[in-house]
Design a protein around this motif. Structure first.
Motif, PDB file in Angstrom:
ATOM      1  N   PRO A 171     114.373  -2.709  51.004  1.00  0.00           N
ATOM      2  CA  PRO A 171     113.013  -2.593  50.262  1.00  0.00           C
ATOM      3  C   PRO A 171     113.107  -1.722  49.037  1.00  0.00           C
ATOM      4  CG  PRO A 171     112.837  -1.254  52.154  1.00  0.00           C
ATOM      5  CD  PRO A 171     114.332  -1.973  52.536  1.00  0.00           C
ATOM      6  N   GLY A 172     112.336  -2.005  48.018  1.00  0.00           N
ATOM      7  CA  GLY A 172     111.968  -1.133  46.749  1.00  0.00           C
ATOM      8  C   GLY A 172     113.160  -1.131  45.971  1.00  0.00           C
ATOM      9  N   LEU A 173     113.928  -2.262  46.032  1.00  0.00           N
ATOM     10  CA  LEU A 173     115.315  -2.463  44.938  1.00  0.00           C
ATOM     11  C   LEU A 173     114.824  -2.657  43.734  1.00  0.00           C
ATOM     12  CD1 LEU A 173     117.481  -4.781  46.944  1.00  0.00           C
ATOM     13  CD2 LEU A 173     117.856  -2.733  46.390  1.00  0.00           C
ATOM     14  N   PRO A 174     115.188  -1.646  42.518  1.00  0.00           N
ATOM     15  CA  PRO A 174     114.769  -1.851  41.263  1.00  0.00           C
ATOM     16  C   PRO A 174     115.254  -2.927  40.851  1.00  0.00           C
ATOM     17  CG  PRO A 174     115.880   0.355  41.675  1.00  0.00           C
ATOM     18  CD  PRO A 174     116.099  -0.575  42.984  1.00  0.00           C
ATOM     19  N   VAL A 175     114.299  -4.033  40.275  1.00  0.00           N
ATOM     20  CA  VAL A 175     114.744  -5.083  39.720  1.00  0.00           C
ATOM     21  C   VAL A 175     114.979  -5.181  38.098  1.00  0.00           C
ATOM     22  CG1 VAL A 175     113.895  -7.533  39.155  1.00  0.00           C
ATOM     23  CG2 VAL A 175     113.503  -6.513  41.576  1.00  0.00           C
ATOM     24  N   ASP A 176     116.285  -5.511  37.785  1.00  0.00           N
ATOM     25  CA  ASP A 176     116.389  -5.392  36.494  1.00  0.00           C
ATOM     26  C   ASP A 176     116.086  -6.771  35.682  1.00  0.00           C
ATOM     27  OD1 ASP A 176     117.709  -5.107  33.878  1.00  0.00           O
ATOM     28  OD2 ASP A 176     119.668  -4.491  34.512  1.00  0.00           O
ATOM     29  N   HIS A 177     115.031  -6.913  34.941  1.00  0.00           N
ATOM     30  CA  HIS A 177     114.578  -7.926  34.357  1.00  0.00           C
ATOM     31  C   HIS A 177     115.503  -8.592  33.208  1.00  0.00           C
ATOM     32  CE1 HIS A 177     111.577  -9.487  37.050  1.00  0.00           C
ATOM     33  NE2 HIS A 177     111.023  -8.139  37.014  1.00  0.00           N
ATOM     34  N   SER A 178     116.412  -7.641  32.771  1.00  0.00           N
ATOM     35  CA  SER A 178     117.423  -8.127  31.721  1.00  0.00           C
ATOM     36  C   SER A 178     118.463  -9.131  32.537  1.00  0.00           C
ATOM     37  CB  SER A 178     118.167  -6.944  31.183  1.00  0.00           C
ATOM     38  OG  SER A 178     118.980  -6.293  32.033  1.00  0.00           O
ATOM     39  N   LYS A 179     118.457  -8.917  33.608  1.00  0.00           N
ATOM     40  CA  LYS A 179     119.524 -10.009  34.438  1.00  0.00           C
ATOM     41  C   LYS A 179     118.744 -11.020  34.988  1.00  0.00           C
ATOM     42  CE  LYS A 179     122.668  -6.053  35.528  1.00  0.00           C
ATOM     43  NZ  LYS A 179     123.300  -5.340  36.326  1.00  0.00           N
ATOM     44  N   THR A 180     117.489 -11.332  35.090  1.00  0.00           N
ATOM     45  CA  THR A 180     116.532 -12.411  35.563  1.00  0.00           C
ATOM     46  C   THR A 180     116.529 -13.422  34.334  1.00  0.00           C
ATOM     47  OG1 THR A 180     114.454 -11.369  35.239  1.00  0.00           O
ATOM     48  CG2 THR A 180     115.880 -10.797  37.297  1.00  0.00           C
ATOM     49  N   GLN A 181     116.134 -14.606  34.837  1.00  0.00           N
ATOM     50  CA  GLN A 181     115.678 -15.687  33.959  1.00  0.00           C
ATOM     51  C   GLN A 181     114.381 -16.138  34.387  1.00  0.00           C
ATOM     52  OE1 GLN A 181     118.337 -18.871  33.248  1.00  0.00           O
ATOM     53  NE2 GLN A 181     116.868 -20.432  32.560  1.00  0.00           N
ATOM     54  N   LYS A 182     113.273 -15.692  33.501  1.00  0.00           N
ATOM     55  CA  LYS A 182     111.879 -16.072  33.963  1.00  0.00           C
ATOM     56  C   LYS A 182     111.697 -17.494  33.747  1.00  0.00           C
ATOM     57  CE  LYS A 182     110.488 -11.392  33.405  1.00  0.00           C
ATOM     58  NZ  LYS A 182     109.763 -10.217  32.502  1.00  0.00           N
ATOM     59  N   THR A 183     110.992 -17.929  34.689  1.00  0.00           N
ATOM     60  CA  THR A 183     110.043 -19.184  34.458  1.00  0.00           C
ATOM     61  C   THR A 183     108.637 -19.201  34.502  1.00  0.00           C
ATOM     62  OG1 THR A 183     112.180 -20.266  35.757  1.00  0.00           O
ATOM     63  CG2 THR A 183     110.144 -21.747  35.399  1.00  0.00           C
ATOM     64  N   TYR A 184     108.118 -19.274  33.209  1.00  0.00           N
ATOM     65  CA  TYR A 184     106.597 -19.395  33.085  1.00  0.00           C
ATOM     66  C   TYR A 184     105.999 -20.610  33.314  1.00  0.00           C
ATOM     67  CZ  TYR A 184     107.518 -14.678  31.193  1.00  0.00           C
ATOM     68  OH  TYR A 184     107.950 -13.440  30.991  1.00  0.00           O
ATOM     69  N   GLU A 185     104.731 -20.658  33.427  1.00  0.00           N
ATOM     70  CA  GLU A 185     103.848 -21.681  33.802  1.00  0.00           C
ATOM     71  C   GLU A 185     104.003 -22.482  34.893  1.00  0.00           C
ATOM     72  OE1 GLU A 185     103.835 -24.471  30.407  1.00  0.00           O
ATOM     73  OE2 GLU A 185     102.768 -23.292  29.325  1.00  0.00           O
ATOM     74  N   VAL A 186     104.559 -21.791  36.078  1.00  0.00           N
ATOM     75  CA  VAL A 186     105.024 -22.225  37.490  1.00  0.00           C
ATOM     76  C   VAL A 186     103.482 -22.297  37.904  1.00  0.00           C
ATOM     77  CG1 VAL A 186     106.964 -21.241  37.569  1.00  0.00           C
ATOM     78  CG2 VAL A 186     105.160 -19.797  38.193  1.00  0.00           C
ATOM     79  N   LEU A 187     103.251 -23.221  38.947  1.00  0.00           N
ATOM     80  CA  LEU A 187     102.094 -23.508  39.463  1.00  0.00           C
ATOM     81  C   LEU A 187     101.047 -23.571  38.545  1.00  0.00           C
ATOM     82  CD1 LEU A 187     102.234 -21.191  42.637  1.00  0.00           C
ATOM     83  CD2 LEU A 187     102.596 -23.628  42.634  1.00  0.00           C
TER      84      LEU A 187
END
Length: 480
Positions: free
Chosen positions: A260-276
């Motif tokens: 729990p509480g793992l710091p998420v580095d969003h420089s390493k994620t690929q975000k998908t917008y307009e979901v749902l």
């Protein structure tokens, strides 16, 4: 920000006066609508039939001389992460009838620190994690030297408390009334007036090994937006991302969401917008984890629910609901966490919309000596009461800590089933209808088939749950 709870604040006295002033109208309105005070006694059964009979209300109310209101903030000094314990030092001690406003933080806030942690001193203190220090440790009921982090992630929920009830002893029943629930506003000025939550479709979800498209298996996190002002009663998805795996500040790799509480580095994620897109998710704020300390072990994982409550994950545990808990240890030691903006029955993918909330509660102690002949006599499970319904919680193992022996906290994750939980819910409802409502066994069985709704509470908490819901109106013509 100080809300009258930080004595080091230069304006502490003014903030404290403001907190009490703002609280008074709500408190007076509740007292007026829900209590009929006669000296020290109070009628707890406002709003129709209640598990608290008039005689029990009189007996319990007679023990209340006055009430006080406390505020318990959520910060690194007031929370425990991932476990209940009979040995925890209380953060506040209260008397029967007292009110407590309790802040709770979601254990998924680090999925989007910008929206759920940044600028919030309480959340920042809890989530602090550098190569040299953790704000709150351990995180879980496991070993302090566990490879993936102190506590081993064996229990994930951030719980605020415990609150000790003065005079509570094993065999008593603690009544907890949820008077109000509100989202914790985002402290980042970029998102003023909003709150945010996270839904993780994770490896412990029921769906995980039954995917039919794309890469399999996979963990996907979806961030939701909630109106913190209360004007909008629905949430919308903002974006989602695939969990790519992270290395934490201590240098440990986490290919899955295993701590729990793992710091998420969003420089390493690929975000998908307009979901749902175009979908409004109705919000029903509630607390997934709420209960008192069990007696069977000193440190108990928050994930599997049990006879003293805990991670029940029933969306009905929200504003206006009352819960009854069997007291297992002196002081009861009540804690609350795992706040949700919304959840469906089953919590299928592993989490709800995990969103920090603040609740206002009233606590009433019913002594063992006053319980004989009442519906609360011999209560040995957490019972939910709403204005319209009684809700009984069935589990695969009603008291897994007792039933599964010394390895119970490991064994429960291999032994749960819906069939076992259904049978427990059936047996509890049968007993309730026979004992509290005076039905014969045959009458109870018929009524259960034609008028009681059984539903899957959750299939993701180790000790799976089935709830049984019976409408109070069914008994409106029955002579007490």
């Amino acid at each position: 920000m100080c809300a009258g709870d930080d004595p080091t604040c230069h304006a502490f006295e003014e903030h404290r006066r403001r907190f009490r002033r703002d609280l008074e109208p709500e408190r007076r309105a509740f007292l007026k609508s829900s209590f009929a005070a006669t000296g020290a006694a109070a009628a707890f059964a406002a709003g129709g039939p209640s598990l608290v009979s008039p005689a029990l209300a009189q007996a319990s109310g007679a023990k209340i001389a006055a009430t006080a209101h406390y505020h318990l903030p959520a910060n690194a000094e007031t929370v425990h992460w991932g476990f209940f314990s009979r040995s925890l030092k209380p953060k506040v001690e209260i008397g029967s009838g007292d009110f407590v406003t309790i802040e709770t933080l979601t254990h998924q806030a680090s999925d989007d620190a910008e929206r759920m942690i940044q600028g919030d001193p309480g959340a920042e203190s809890v989530y602090l994690w550098t190569k040299d220090k953790m704000g709150v440790s351990p995180r879980g009921a496991g070993a302090l030297d566990a490879k993936i982090g102190p506590g081993g992630g064996q229990g994930v929920h951030i719980c605020t408390g415990p609150v000790a009830m003065r005079g509570a002893e094993p065999g008593d029943v603690l009544e907890v009334r949820i008077l109000d629930v509100a989202p914790r506003p985002c402290a980042n000025p970029k998102y003023k007036g909003l709150a945010f939550g996270s839904n993780a479709a994770a490896w412990w979800g029921y769906h995980y090994n039954d995917l039919i498209t794309g890469d399999k298996p996979r963990e996907v996190v979806t961030i939701y937006e909630v109106d913190a002002t209360g004007e909008r009663d629905w949430a919308r998805a903002v974006y989602s991302f695939r969990w790519p795996g992270f290395t934490d500040p201590f240098g440990v790799s986490h290919p899955t969401i295993d701590y729990p509480g793992l710091p998420v580095d969003h420089s390493k994620t690929q975000k998908t917008y307009e979901v749902l897109k175009g979908i409004r998710v109705p919000i029903r704020p509630h607390f997934g984890t709420m209960g008192v300390a069990p007696a069977e072990a000193d440190r108990v994982n928050t994930i599997p629910p049990s006879y003293t409550g805990g991670n029940i994950d029933n969306w009905r545990i929200g504003k206006g609901a009352t819960l009854y808990f069997p007291v297992a240890v002196p002081g009861a030691l009540f804690s609350v966490g795992d706040p949700h903006a919304s959840q469906g029955d089953s919590e299928l993918c592993g989490t709800a919309i995990e969103c920090s909330l603040t609740g206002t509660f009233q606590f009433i102690l019913h002594k063992k000596a006053d319980l004989p002949g009442t519906p609360l006599e011999a209560l040995d499970f957490p019972m939910i009461e709403t204005r319209e319904d009684w809700v009984l919680s069935g589990f695969s193992y009603p008291n897994y800590l007792r039933d599964l022996g010394p390895d119970a906290q490991t064994a429960i994750f291999q032994k749960s089933s819906i069939d076992l939980a259904m049978r427990d819910a059936f047996r509890k409802m049968r007993q309730f209808l026979m004992h509290a409502k005076g039905l014969t066994e045959d009458e109870a069985i018929s009524l259960m088939s034609v008028a009681v709704d059984f539903g899957i509470t959750q299939v993701v908490d180790g000790n799976w749950g089935v709830h049984a819901v019976v409408k109070k109106a069914i008994f409106s013509d029955r002579v007490a």
